[in-house]
Enzyme design. Structure first.
Site, PDB file in Angstrom:
ATOM      1  CG  ASN A 433      -1.663   1.347   1.353  1.00 35.73           C
ATOM      2  OD1 ASN A 433      -2.681   1.547   0.701  1.00 35.73           O
ATOM      3  ND2 ASN A 433      -1.156   2.274   2.174  1.00 35.73           N
ATOM      4  CD  GLU A 434      -1.406   5.556   0.250  1.00 35.15           C
ATOM      5  OE1 GLU A 434      -0.785   6.047   1.223  1.00 35.15           O
ATOM      6  OE2 GLU A 434      -2.567   5.885  -0.037  1.00 35.15           O
ATOM      7  CG  ASP A 435       5.279   0.398   0.612  1.00 35.76           C
ATOM      8  OD1 ASP A 435       4.599   1.120   1.354  1.00 35.76           O
ATOM      9  OD2 ASP A 435       5.653  -0.743   0.931  1.00 35.76           O
ATOM     10  CB  SER A 485      -2.873  -0.693  -3.976  1.00 35.84           C
ATOM     11  OG  SER A 485      -4.052   0.067  -4.133  1.00 35.84           O
TER      12      SER A 485
END
Length: 819
Positions: A433-435, A485
């Site tokens: 998530n969002e890395d 994502s």
């Protein structure tokens, strides 16, 4: 096989830094009863050592717990039958996180990953009579900081940056919706298993033919123990319990078995067909005796992630297809339902997931800063027909890639996939998530170089582009893998391909929520707006003196950076300032509801049909909370829905009417998520704020299956003060409603009154003599409303069923008090 669960006679105490381990374990002081599975905080609360961190400002008083080391111990006697087994293993399904385990004084295992189960051979260590098990849990904060000192500090959004070195639920470190509570303890079952042969792993993969007439099934079994002269019985039962396949196989350590199913009973997402599940039974046998067995349920469906050209546009689609049916995946992001997940039992999972399903959700995204949820979560998603987007547990950080860390991640992924792959509800594995966004924000993401070349600048790519896709391809090639994502290649948040997190509203530029549809995406995997929880929830955590907007306690229970200020911006832009707590709760929930509706309504418009799926999903951030808080959730910690829950449910209905209003121009469309073309009539009625009918027209609607259709424009008379009511009719029934109001709502001069509520038991008839915005029904106790947060118009009575209603009803709508 014989199992002995070790759940009794546990004690815990804080590790003393001034004593040796032996002295600590021998001491009779400081021990309190412990619950296993469980967490240290829970036992300290029960014994009155610490206050409930969910109440008031008590979170601040318990931070020392996560900074300490803790000892667990228990004594037990081994069942005689188990001692007679040739093999006995100690099984620890989940230790959170840095744990060393001793049995009868001998170290048997060490854990540094919350998500990896452990098994140790202990047959020769066990003894008749009393046995003693010890576990030392080291502070994850201090252990992580040691690793950070060794390898260097990495960038992280939310929580202490050392968390990226620790394979532990990220949200325990604090997030922008959750408290900092570094939970420590044996969070899943501990048991002894005795056996002569056992089934270690079961993997069942399938591929359904394009015409859905058959399924090729591949079964992979891993066995351990004494296997000579023994056989494996494989039975597959269809959804009615009839044998679909049976075979007897010579037992060996690794078995691959393939067979075909003709005309399989297919598993479908909710609203598209039945959720038909097969039962797989695997047993190791010696003659007529069963030595070990495993039973699991699975389903067969044809799954594809379509990334195809979109007619007339750049990029490609991002559309999930099940059994040849394209899906618009409306739904929610899911976070852990408690800061202490051992409190979330099957019943609580079921309440949450039924809430989502009854809210017309198609998909839930299990977010990467939490946990791989318990089996019950995925079993219920299978039964309810909820699709699951499954993140691996990496979120908002620059994760390391030294070899020991990569090996731990590999074991974690193998464990998660092996356990969860059987669930037909899971339709995608996602790396993080969002890395990629974190890396992009500091100039560390260069898509033109390989992960190996980026190991010093963006080491996490070794995880997302090497380790995880390799494990997925090896253990579960039947599902798509997606690196992150959001992700779209060169630009992680590219609107023309992949998935996108739309945070221009709320974060970033604080854009008006009315602009949501302009922030286009092939698949919106996050978007959201904050709102206060219900008054009853606030009363559960805030003392009477603190029950007012912007009190210290209410601000503490909003973890978003500048959260109260950002709420104030959206209130100021849209509504007149609320003057008390009840008004603030209503106002923030109304703004949240309006914002989410604007997004979903606009993005459904882009789902135009095959070859033109401009947007194929909208997942609200978020469904649930892990504690009582002001957040983006549409239902609070106590499962009390906010106004947005009902509004989103209507926007995710199979057939909806959409609109976009600019001045006197009103654009109209119809969205049809079903497999059948829709024909009906759209009734368009214009009303003054006082309830005078200005104009009524109707037009024919013919919406294609699996798509949307434009219905042209209407001219709004006196557009600054006119409400336009939209009713979609078919066969004499109202299929969908919508109401377009002049905005901003704060400029409207609304008359008082205009609502009549007739109560007949638990059935309410609502009638309006003028347009009413956001009619919210409330009552004491646990009432389930069939609908709520309604826009009511004259000549359109609506009926609401209030299941569980016993007392009086409170009604609130825009303009009834402070506006």
């Amino acid at each position: 096989m014989i199992a002995q669960v070790l759940s009794d006679n546990w004690q815990l105490r804080q590790r003393s830094p001034r004593a040796t381990l032996e002295e600590d374990l021998a001491s009779h002081k400081g021990w309190i009863p412990a619950t296993v599975p469980g967490y240290v905080h829970q036992d300290l609360m029960r014994e009155g050592v610490i206050p409930d961190p969910f109440v008031g400002l008590a979170e601040l008083e318990v931070q020392w717990v996560g900074d300490a080391d803790w000892l667990y111990r228990c004594t037990f006697e081994v069942d005689d039958e188990l001692l007679r087994m040739p093999y006995v293993d100690l099984c620890c399904d989940g230790l959170d996180t840095f744990a060393t385990v001793w049995l009868n004084g001998q170290e048997v295992l060490h854990s540094d990953n919350q998500f990896v189960p452990h098994r140790a051979a202990v047959r020769e260590i066990l003894r008749e009579g009393s046995n003693e098990l010890w576990i030392l849990f080291e502070s994850p904060l201090r252990a992580g900081r040691r690793l950070q000192e060794q390898h260097g500090e990495m960038r992280a959004w939310n929580g202490d940056p050392s968390r990226v070195y620790v394979r532990k639920a990220g949200y325990h470190y604090g997030w922008d919706w959750g408290p900092t509570l570094l939970a420590i303890g044996p969070w899943r079952e501990i048991r002894l298993e005795g056996y002569s042969a056992r089934i270690d792993t079961v993997r069942i993969l399938h591929e359904v033919a394009p015409d859905l007439s058959s399924a090729a099934v591949r079964l992979y079994l891993g066995l351990e123990g004494d296997l000579e002269g023994r056989e494996v019985l494989v039975r597959l039962l269809d959804p009615e319990g009839h044998p679909a396949h049976t075979d007897l196989i010579v037992a060996r350590n690794h078995i691959e078995h393939e067979f075909d199913l003709q005309f399989p009973h297919l598993w479908w997402p909710r609203g598209h067909g039945p959720q038909q599940l097969y039962t797989l039974q695997v047993s190791v046998r010696e003659g007529e005796a069963t030595l070990a067995s495993r039973t699991l349920r699975t389903g067969f469906r044809r799954l594809r992630l379509l990334q195809e050209p979109v007619k007339g546009e750049e990029g490609s689609s991002f559309t999930f297809e099940i059994n040849n049916v394209p899906l618009f995946c409306g739904g929610y992001n899911w976070i852990p339902a408690d800061s202490f997940t051992t409190r979330v039992d099957r019943r609580r999972y079921e309440r949450w997931l039924r809430l989502a399903a009854e809210g017309n959700a198609t998909m839930l995204r299990v977010w990467g800063g939490g946990i791989y949820e318990a089996d019950a979560f995925y079993e219920l998603c299978d039964e309810l027909g909820l699709l699951v987007w499954q993140d691996f547990m990496f979120a908002c950080g620059m994760y390391p890639a030294h070899e020991e860390f990569l090996q731990s991640v590999r074991r974690e992924a193998e464990s998660a996939i092996t356990r969860l792959h059987v669930h037909p509800s899971i339709v995608i594995w996602c790396g993080n998530n969002e890395d990629y966004q974190v890396a992009q924000s500091i100039g560390a993401y260069d898509p033109d170089i390989s992960p190996e070349e980026a190991r010093d600048t963006f080491p996490g790519r070794m995880i997302y582009e090497r380790v995880l896709p390799e494990v997925c391809a090896r253990l579960d090639p039947s599902r798509p893998y997606w690196p992150g994502s959001p992700y779209a290649g060169a630009d992680p948040n590219d609107p023309t391909q992949g998935d996108r997190h739309v945070w221009e509203v709320w974060h970033g530029q604080l854009a008006p929520y009315q602009r949501y549809p302009s922030f286009r995406s092939r698949f919106v995997s996050e978007f959201g707006m904050q709102a206060l929880p219900s008054r009853r929830t606030i009363e559960a955590f805030a003392p009477p003196s603190e029950r007012y907007p912007e009190s210290r306690t209410l601000d503490h229970h909003n973890k978003a950076q500048d959260g109260p200020r950002r709420i104030a911006v959206y209130l100021s832009d849209n509504l007149r300032a609320p003057c008390g707590l009840a008004e603030a709760v209503y106002a923030t929930q109304l703004v949240q509801a309006e914002a989410l509706a604007a997004g979903i309504r606009g993005w459904r418009r882009e789902w135009r049909g095959r070859g033109r799926y401009g947007c194929s999903g909208a997942l609200v951030w978020q469904l649930n909370d892990c504690w009582p808080v002001t957040s983006w959730a549409v239902a609070d910690y106590y499962l009390r829905p906010k106004a947005a829950y009902y509004v989103v449910r209507r926007e995710l209905a199979p057939i909806t009417i959409g609109y976009s209003r600019e001045g006197s121009r009103l654009q109209l469309w119809c969205s049809n998520l079903t497999g059948e073309p829709f024909s009906g009539q759209l009734e368009v009625t214009q009303w003054s704020l006082q309830g005078e009918k200005i104009l009524q027209t109707s037009l024919e609607v013919n919406a294609p299956a699996y798509g949307s259709v434009e219905l042209g424009e209407a001219h709004v008379h006196a557009f600054r003060t006119t409400v336009v009511g939209l009713r979609l009719l078919a066969g004499g029934s109202v299929i969908a409603r919508a109401a377009s109001w002049p905005e901003p709502l704060k400029y409207l001069h609304l008359p008082k009154g205009g609502l009549d509520v007739a109560v007949d038991g638990q059935r309410l008839r609502l009638r309006a003599t003028r347009p009413l915005k956001g009619v919210l029904l409330e009552a004491e106790g646990d009432v389930t409303w069939s609908d709520n947060a309604l826009d009511l118009l004259p000549e359109d009575e609506q009926v609401v069923v209030a299941e569980g209603l016993e007392g009086e009803i409170q009604v609130r709508y825009l303009g009834d008090t402070w506006n």
